[in-house]
Each structure stands twice: as C-alpha cells, then as structure tokens.
Design an enzyme around this catalytic site. Sequence first.
Site, PDB file in Angstrom:
ATOM      1  CG  ASP A 205      -2.351   0.225   0.914  1.00  0.00           C
ATOM      2  OD1 ASP A 205      -2.587   1.068   0.033  1.00  0.00           O
ATOM      3  OD2 ASP A 205      -3.215  -0.403   1.530  1.00  0.00           O
ATOM      4  CD1 TRP A 271      -5.610   2.864  -3.048  1.00  0.00           C
ATOM      5  CD2 TRP A 271      -4.049   4.485  -3.040  1.00  0.00           C
ATOM      6  NE1 TRP A 271      -4.875   2.753  -1.905  1.00  0.00           N
ATOM      7  CE2 TRP A 271      -3.924   3.731  -1.866  1.00  0.00           C
ATOM      8  CE3 TRP A 271      -3.190   5.550  -3.264  1.00  0.00           C
ATOM      9  CZ2 TRP A 271      -2.940   4.012  -0.907  1.00  0.00           C
ATOM     10  CZ3 TRP A 271      -2.217   5.827  -2.323  1.00  0.00           C
ATOM     11  CH2 TRP A 271      -2.104   5.061  -1.162  1.00  0.00           C
ATOM     12  N   GLY A 272      -4.201   4.199  -8.481  1.00  0.00           N
ATOM     13  CA  GLY A 272      -4.149   5.011  -9.697  1.00  0.00           C
ATOM     14  C   GLY A 272      -3.403   6.319  -9.546  1.00  0.00           C
ATOM     15  CB  ALA A 274       2.238   8.053  -7.816  1.00  0.00           C
ATOM     16  CG  ASP A 292      -9.798   1.072  -0.531  1.00  0.00           C
ATOM     17  OD1 ASP A 292      -8.805   1.170  -1.283  1.00  0.00           O
ATOM     18  OD2 ASP A 292      -9.711   0.922   0.696  1.00  0.00           O
TER      19      ASP A 292
HETATM   20  C1  GLA Z   1      -6.051   0.666   1.607  1.00  0.00           C
HETATM   21  C2  GLA Z   1      -6.162  -0.341   0.476  1.00  0.00           C
HETATM   22  C3  GLA Z   1      -7.186  -1.398   0.833  1.00  0.00           C
HETATM   23  C4  GLA Z   1      -6.809  -2.063   2.166  1.00  0.00           C
HETATM   24  C5  GLA Z   1      -6.652  -1.001   3.237  1.00  0.00           C
HETATM   25  C6  GLA Z   1      -6.101  -1.572   4.534  1.00  0.00           C
HETATM   26  O1  GLA Z   1      -7.221   1.403   1.738  1.00  0.00           O
HETATM   27  O2  GLA Z   1      -6.509   0.287  -0.718  1.00  0.00           O
HETATM   28  O3  GLA Z   1      -7.266  -2.358  -0.189  1.00  0.00           O
HETATM   29  O4  GLA Z   1      -5.621  -2.786   2.009  1.00  0.00           O
HETATM   30  O5  GLA Z   1      -5.775   0.018   2.825  1.00  0.00           O
HETATM   31  O6  GLA Z   1      -5.971  -0.595   5.512  1.00  0.00           O
END
Ligand code: GLA
Length: 649
Positions: A205, A271-272, A274, A292
Amino acid sequence: MPNCAKSDPSRRRWTSALGMLLASTLVAGSATADPLAPTGRWSANEQGQAAVPPMGWNSWNAFNSGIDEEKILASAQALVDTGLSAMGYRYVNIDDGWWLKRRASDGRMVIRTAQFPSARASATSGQGADTTSFRPLTDRLHALGLKAGIYSDIGRNSCGQIYTAQFDNQPVGTVAEREVGLYGHVDQDIRLFFTDWGFDLIKVDGCGVRGLPADHPRVQSGLYRAFPPIIDMQSLGRTDVAAVRALYTSVGAALRRERPRGDYLLSLCLWGSADVRAWGKDLGNISRTSDDITPHWTRMLTNFDTAAKRELYAHPGSWNDADMLFVGTGEFDAQHMTEAKSHFALWAMINSPLVIGYDLRRLTPSLLAIFGNRDIIALNQDPAGNQAVIAYDSDDVQFLVKTLADGSKGVALFNRDAAPVDVVLHAGQLKFRDDVPVTLVDLWSKTTTSFTGEQRFTLAPHQTLVFRAQGVRRLGEGMYVSEQPGRVNPAVDGVDTPRADPTIHHSVTAWSGTKGPGEHVQYGGWGGARADRAVYGQVLRVAGKDYDTGLGVLAGSRLEVRNAGFRRFAAEVGIDDAGLAAGGPMRFAVYGDGKLLATSPPIDFGDPATVLEADVSGVKIVELVTRSSGPGDALPPRPAVWANARLLR
Ligand code: GLA
C-alpha cells in the site's frame, strides 16, 4: 521533502523538439536519448508469478482489520472444501491488521499473537518472547495446496493507522515500534516475509507516503512521525512520481533477491495515483487502478471504469487491478444476484484479479455458483492474456469482447442502467463475418444459440449477459493487433500531462459521503493508447473515413507488439480527425527487433490514411512509433491512427 513532479512539464517540450530533430535520423536508426528509439525488447514486467491474473481470497472486504488465525484458516479451508481452490482460487491474503509492532532492538516485525496464536515464539523457534513467525500458518496454507499473501505499506505507517478512526488491531508501542511499514526496512522485511515466513505474495500500500504531513492530527499528537508526502491524490504536480517509483522499485529488487526463481507476486496498491499507469506495468504483477471498492453498484462502476479502458496496459505478468471482489455483500448480496453476477463477470472480462472478499464461512450455494462458474473463470484465466476491448461504449450499455487463445471470443453485454434495455449485437463487433452463423454459449444458463449478422437481446437492469462466441473471423489470414491487447505494450504512450479519465463514473464514496465538492478519480489514463478507438474515445477516423479496428495513439508514442510467428504487418496510418488541423506532419515507423522495417512519408492532417506494410518474418518484437514533427509544445496532444493494424501469416 518538497512535492514536485520531476519529469512531466519538461518532457513534452523535449519530445517535440526531438521529434523535429529526429525526423531526419528516423531512417538512420536510434539516437541515445530518444524515448521513441526502438529497443527491440518487451519492457513490461515479466518477473513474478502472474502469467494469468491471480485468484484467491483476501481478508479486507470481509473483515476489515478484525482478522485472526481462525478466520483466515476457515476461509482457506472453505476454498479447499468447496472446490474453489481447485478452480484457481489459490492465494489467501492477509491484509491490514496482522502486525503488533516493529521490535525496538533490531527492527524485526512482530505478529499480533493474540489473533495469530500459532505465530508465538513457543510455537516456533523459542528465540525469545517477541520473536514471532507466520511460518506455521503459511505451512498450513501450503499444505492445503494454497499460497499465502501478506500486506505492508511503502511508508512507515499503514492505511489503517493513518485514515481509520475506529480500527481494530492497531500496532502498539513507541512511535518507532508503531512504524510497521517497509520504509527503511525493505530488505529486512522482504527477507522476513518471503524467506523466513514463506509468503508468496505481498500487497504494498502507499498511505504512509501520502497521509502524514507534519500538521496531521496524529503527528501533532505524537502518535506518528511526519512523512512529508510524496503522493498527493489530488495533484500530480504535488506528487514526486520518481521518488514513489524508486521506493516500489526497491521492493521489486528485494523480491528478486529473495526469490531469484521468480516465485513471488508483487501487488501495487497506489489507487491510480502517482501516474502509476505509466510505470506500474513495468514493475508490479498487479496494479490498482482506483481507490477502494465498496459494496455499492456505483462504486463498482467507478472501479470497473478505471481499468476497463486500459486494455493495452494489461499483459501476462502485469495486470490492471480494479480491486477485490465484493460479491456477497451489500448491493452484491443474495438479494442482488444480478448485480453480483455482473460484478464478477466484468472483473473476469477485464483480467482483473479474482480475489474473493467475502466471509467464506457464510458461503451460500448461489454465491458459490458465481465464484465457481468455471466458464467465466476460464475467460479470466485464458492463457492468451487479452483484456476485453470495449466494442460498444455508452454510459448506459457497454459490449466487451475478449479474444481467447483458441480464437473464440468472450462477450459481455453490460447494462449499467437501472432500467431494462434492448440491445443488438452485431457480428462485426466480434470481428466475425456477418454472413455466416455465430454461435453463442450463454455462460450463466449454458444454453447455446446462434445468429447471422445481428442478434437482439433484452438486458434486465444491471444485467450482464456473458457468452463464449464462435464464428468465422473477418480477417481470415491473420489477427488484428487490437484483438491481442495482451501482446501490445504502450512503452511510451505520449501522455505527457497525465489527467484522470473524465469518462470514469464518479460515485459518492463511502468514506466522504456528500461532504465537500465530491471526489475525482486519480487514474491519469486520459489519452493513453486504445484498441479500436481514438485515445479520447471517439471512433478512429482519418480524413473523414471511419475505422472500427485499429490502434488509437498519441503522437510521441512507441508501442511494443509481440509477434507470434506472423510474417507481415500492415496498417493504414494517419492523423486522427479528433485532433486539430494545426501541428505539422506526423511520421509513422515500424521496427522489427530494433531495426527499421518501414516508414511513412510525412503525413498531414486531412491526408487520407497511408498504407504501411512490413515484412516481420522471424521478428519477435514489432515496434510502432508515431512522431510529430510540428511545434508540439504549443499544441494539445495529437491523436493518430494505426487503422486496421494487423499481423498476417
Ligand atoms: C487501503 C487499500 C485497501 C486495504 C486497506 C487496509 O485502503 O486500498 O485495499 O488494504 O488500505 O488498511
């Protein structure tokens, strides 16, 4: 650390200057600093274990951080007992919530043994009270024929620590002990996770390098050390893309050191942000394209949209990850089987990892019938590795077509709308001939039908019909390049100012609700190379003529195409009508294993498409280079067309 986008503003100026300079050197071959110079190699990632998209289960959507050994093992056992593991669901991934602290004496990570009793020192090595190990757990998973995945963060702290108000199982101890992320410990942690503990996958992450500015309340209160952000989700200008990439590169390097045989899987979770679109595919096995997913129809649309139009950015070894499945929960639960089936089928079609996010102890026959639909799994796991291409697009209905290894097509007719809709599928949308029958096997009902030319269907609200289609190929003597997106890598896509794709559905997010102005997605994919349409979504069009097949690119691009034994390449090239008339000519060149094979004359806006052909016998990597020699700096990006790009026997 100040926030700065290193490469982006300068690159365009540089590229266009080079374009002019290099028009003359095109025939002579490569110049050292030319980003469009052919390399003769495939540059997308091939390391790690992801010849097909990974499948499995992850704890996050089911349990959030409220995880323990019993839940993990029960889910693992359920995968085996239900037969799902035999169908490919092999990874059992522990997400956020496993860690207790980082040991002060030597930085070794300590597992939360209250939740994971088998990790206790007594159960493992007897090396002291806080020497814990996941080895007993991974041994059990491996003994079940499964693989084990673990979660970390590229920064010092995790998403749960930074963003969640109520979060079970937070790390404990001093500020330093609560720094459970990889930052400053990459080699140590990767060795521990992969060599000592026996994990097979790591999800990394990025919250720790994004969310801890000095004025963050949890920094101010003394809970965490500040980490001057190098990711700004709202601004690429305030993101240090090179620094983010370097951190993730160090994880890849550590994995290769610990697992030189490549038996690992690296999951990027940015998450897309950077500009990961441009580099994640060169480094990770899967790369998240959006923030998410939540168990809501419209959020599913958002996540789907971020990946669905990136068909050329997914290949064996490097897949788009639209996030874990939410089948079974909320708007995808037993009362919403139509939505659940759509969610599952769409993820299969776009080669997103099929990672179940449901408490499998509560699995029902109807949910099992979705997860266990072998025919739809087979679309996702097809060895050709072609993400579906969008054959028909609107905000209401989309048709997705996926070319499979045996030449048949996976077809999904997707009703995004809340009302029923009549649609007509045309054989040409499958690149099949419209004068001979096309056979369709419905992969939900298993019924077989056939049609010639076109076929009408009624789609229920939110329904996705999924078929395997067989027909006679429109192009008998070869393959269109756009039918093989898994073999096309936009090594340089010409996007010099990454912008979020404005066509991605903007949902109300579960985390912000309607507070503030609303959240725009981060994925800077607008203008990236496309199959069968221009880069901004229009039909491919040169000098007033439409093409339903080909590649849409920007000037200043270089695509790598793997050649599976074809002998001839051909296309009709030109400047796309979607751009402006201004801007000077473009040149198109075809290279084979680094050598120039064919080049177009300078082509102006409004010129009819020009035939470009090359002998590619024995060539492994064909490269398609599009250059603008005009004063590019003053102009918006310029779309170009490789119409009917095809490889022929
Ligand atoms: C981020 C990730 C999720 C999950 C959470 C855990 O939000 O995008 O997929 O791994 O962290 O805290």
